[in-house]
Design a protein around this motif. Structure first.
Motif, PDB file in Angstrom:
ATOM      1  N   ASP A 101       0.810  -1.221   0.000  1.00  0.00           N
ATOM      2  CA  ASP A 101       0.000   0.000   0.000  1.00  0.00           C
ATOM      3  C   ASP A 101       0.841   1.267   0.000  1.00  0.00           C
ATOM      4  OD1 ASP A 101      -2.133  -1.670   0.009  1.00  0.00           O
ATOM      5  OD2 ASP A 101      -2.788  -1.255   2.049  1.00  0.00           O
ATOM      6  N   LEU A 102       2.073   1.194   0.502  1.00  0.00           N
ATOM      7  CA  LEU A 102       2.943   2.373   0.494  1.00  0.00           C
ATOM      8  C   LEU A 102       3.807   2.443  -0.764  1.00  0.00           C
ATOM      9  CD1 LEU A 102       4.139   2.406   4.234  1.00  0.00           C
ATOM     10  CD2 LEU A 102       2.441   3.904   3.157  1.00  0.00           C
ATOM     11  N   GLY A 103       3.674   1.460  -1.635  1.00  0.00           N
ATOM     12  CA  GLY A 103       4.386   1.497  -2.909  1.00  0.00           C
ATOM     13  C   GLY A 103       5.857   1.160  -2.814  1.00  0.00           C
ATOM     14  N   CYS A 104       6.220   0.175  -2.000  1.00  0.00           N
ATOM     15  CA  CYS A 104       7.626  -0.203  -1.871  1.00  0.00           C
ATOM     16  C   CYS A 104       8.154  -0.801  -3.179  1.00  0.00           C
ATOM     17  CB  CYS A 104       7.798  -1.213  -0.740  1.00  0.00           C
ATOM     18  SG  CYS A 104       7.621  -0.499   0.894  1.00  0.00           S
ATOM     19  N   THR A 105       9.478  -0.718  -3.354  1.00  0.00           N
ATOM     20  CA  THR A 105      10.117  -1.195  -4.575  1.00  0.00           C
ATOM     21  C   THR A 105      10.493  -2.668  -4.506  1.00  0.00           C
ATOM     22  OG1 THR A 105      12.231  -0.416  -3.697  1.00  0.00           O
ATOM     23  CG2 THR A 105      11.013   1.079  -5.145  1.00  0.00           C
TER      24      THR A 105
END
Length: 427
Positions: free
Chosen positions: A236-240
């Protein structure tokens, strides 16, 4: 040849000893909760290694209660000493093994706790008018029974500890934990080799977290839930990439979320993600930092947020280091922090409902630059109400706000984050 009547006298003496042992056990059992709490408090004071979070100290209390109950049973019924270790005692030993607490601390806990238990037993039958021979017999019996119990149970809990320690160290997770602890301890490590072993890049931006499940869990359930929560947060936080997940024990985990070169993360989304994924879980959050040093720094910040959450009354669910950083430093010495806060705020630090409203109004006012209008908007109040509350708060402060504004603002923030733990008990 046995003298006439000697057998009867021996039986009478034995009955007297058993009656006194039963009486001692009954007296201690009457104050069971207080006595168990007293021993628990003594252990936490005398053996700093046993101090931990709320869950670990709750397990210690349960272990103490079951051991005290078992020894009281021995005094009352003199059952065989070939007994099984209390379940709570074995659970506590295994948790200490997972945490890396030394077995020496565990063994010492039994010695210290046993000494306090004996003191209570011997005190309860002290009678200067009693037959010295009977007193000696009672003392001998209490010592024999209690030392026999401690000898057997301590041996069994040490075995449980060692078995769990061996199992924990042999798992792949423990290997990862060992590598991470070396990183955090600032030991010299080969970055490329460590990144390969961890499956996580250290040369990027990280957001560290401490996740924990406050209620008791079993069978790895707590770690499964925290791993799932970490995956949800990363997505949800858009981690890579995948987060680095390192168990600390059965219900606490360290996490690092990878953000490559991103310089900002929307932390305001965290509470909603946790609520949607695992409402009872809690997460202490560090700040976004870069590289190996940032890996360490963000973790320390997350630990500080975790300390604030566990010290607060009531506890926080998702404390952010960027908001509670200075307060985390106070958790290192909560007694000194409490004294300082009460000194700065005076009667405004009283734990009363009206004072809580005044503290919150003054805190919002100062955080908004001393603007009545901005504070009124933030609190959804009329400006005159804000002014009235600030006037009442000023009457309770020991000094004008202008004299110690920064101290007052920090003390109010501390009260807001930590709650009753810093406040003066209302009379």
């Amino acid at each position: 040849m046995t003298a006439p009547g000697s057998h009867d006298r021996t039986r009478v003496a034995e009955d007297a000893v058993e009656q006194r042992l039963f009486s001692i056990a009954a007296t201690i059992a009457h104050g069971f909760t207080h006595i168990s709490g007293d021993i628990t408090k003594l252990l936490l004071t005398e053996i700093p290694e046993l101090r931990g979070d709320e869950l670990v100290e709750r397990l210690l209390r349960a272990s103490v209660e079951e051991n005290v109950a078992a020894m009281l049973h021995l005094l009352e019924f003199r059952d065989s000493l070939d007994i099984a270790t209390p379940n709570a005692a074995a659970d506590y030993a295994r948790r200490l093994a997972q945490r890396g607490v030394s077995v020496i601390a565990l063994v010492r806990a039994y010695r210290v706790g046993h000494a306090r238990f004996l003191k209570m037993c011997l005190r309860d039958f002290a009678d200067p008018e009693e037959n010295p021979a009977l007193t000696q017999d009672i003392t001998d019996r209490v010592l024999d029974l209690s030392f026999g119990y401690i000898d057997r149970v301590s041996e069994q809990v040490v075995a449980a500890y060692q078995q769990e320690r061996d199992r924990w160290l042999l798992t792949q997770t423990a290997v990862r934990t060992s590598r991470v602890k070396k990183l955090l301890a600032q030991e010299d490590v080969a970055i490329d080799t460590t990144e390969s072993a961890l499956g996580y890049r250290l040369r990027q931006n990280h957001l560290a977290m401490i996740g924990w499940v406050p209620e008791p869990t079993s069978g790895g359930e707590g770690l499964v839930r925290l791993d799932r929560l970490g995956q949800a947060l990363a997505a949800d936080l858009g981690c890579t990439g995948r987060p680095l997940f390192v168990p600390y024990d059965e219900s606490i985990a360290w996490l690092w979320l990878p953000f490559d070169g991103r310089a900002e993360v929307d932390l305001d989304k965290l509470s909603a993600i946790v609520e949607a994924t695992d409402p009872s879980a809690r997460v202490g959050v560090g700040e976004l930092e870069r590289g190996l040093e940032g890996f360490r720094a963000s973790h320390q910040q997350a630990l500080g947020a975790h300390n604030v959450a566990t010290a607060a009354q009531p506890p926080h669910r998702v404390p952010l280091a960027e908001r509670v950083g200075p307060i985390a430093l106070m958790c290192g010495d909560p007694l000194a922090a409490r004294v300082w806060v009460q000194k700065v705020l005076g009667p405004l630090a009283d734990d009363e409902k009206n004072h809580r409203v005044l503290r919150e109004t003054l805190r919002i006012f100062l955080e908004h630059g001393g603007s009545y209008a901005a504070a009124a908007d933030a609190l959804n109040l009329h400006r005159n109400t804000v002014q009235y509350r600030l006037h009442k708060a000023g009457e309770l402060l020991p000094t004008p706000i202008s004299n110690r504004r920064s101290d007052i603002e920090l003390a109010l923030r501390a009260c807001h984050e930590l709650g009753a733990v810093l406040l003066r008990d209302s009379q």
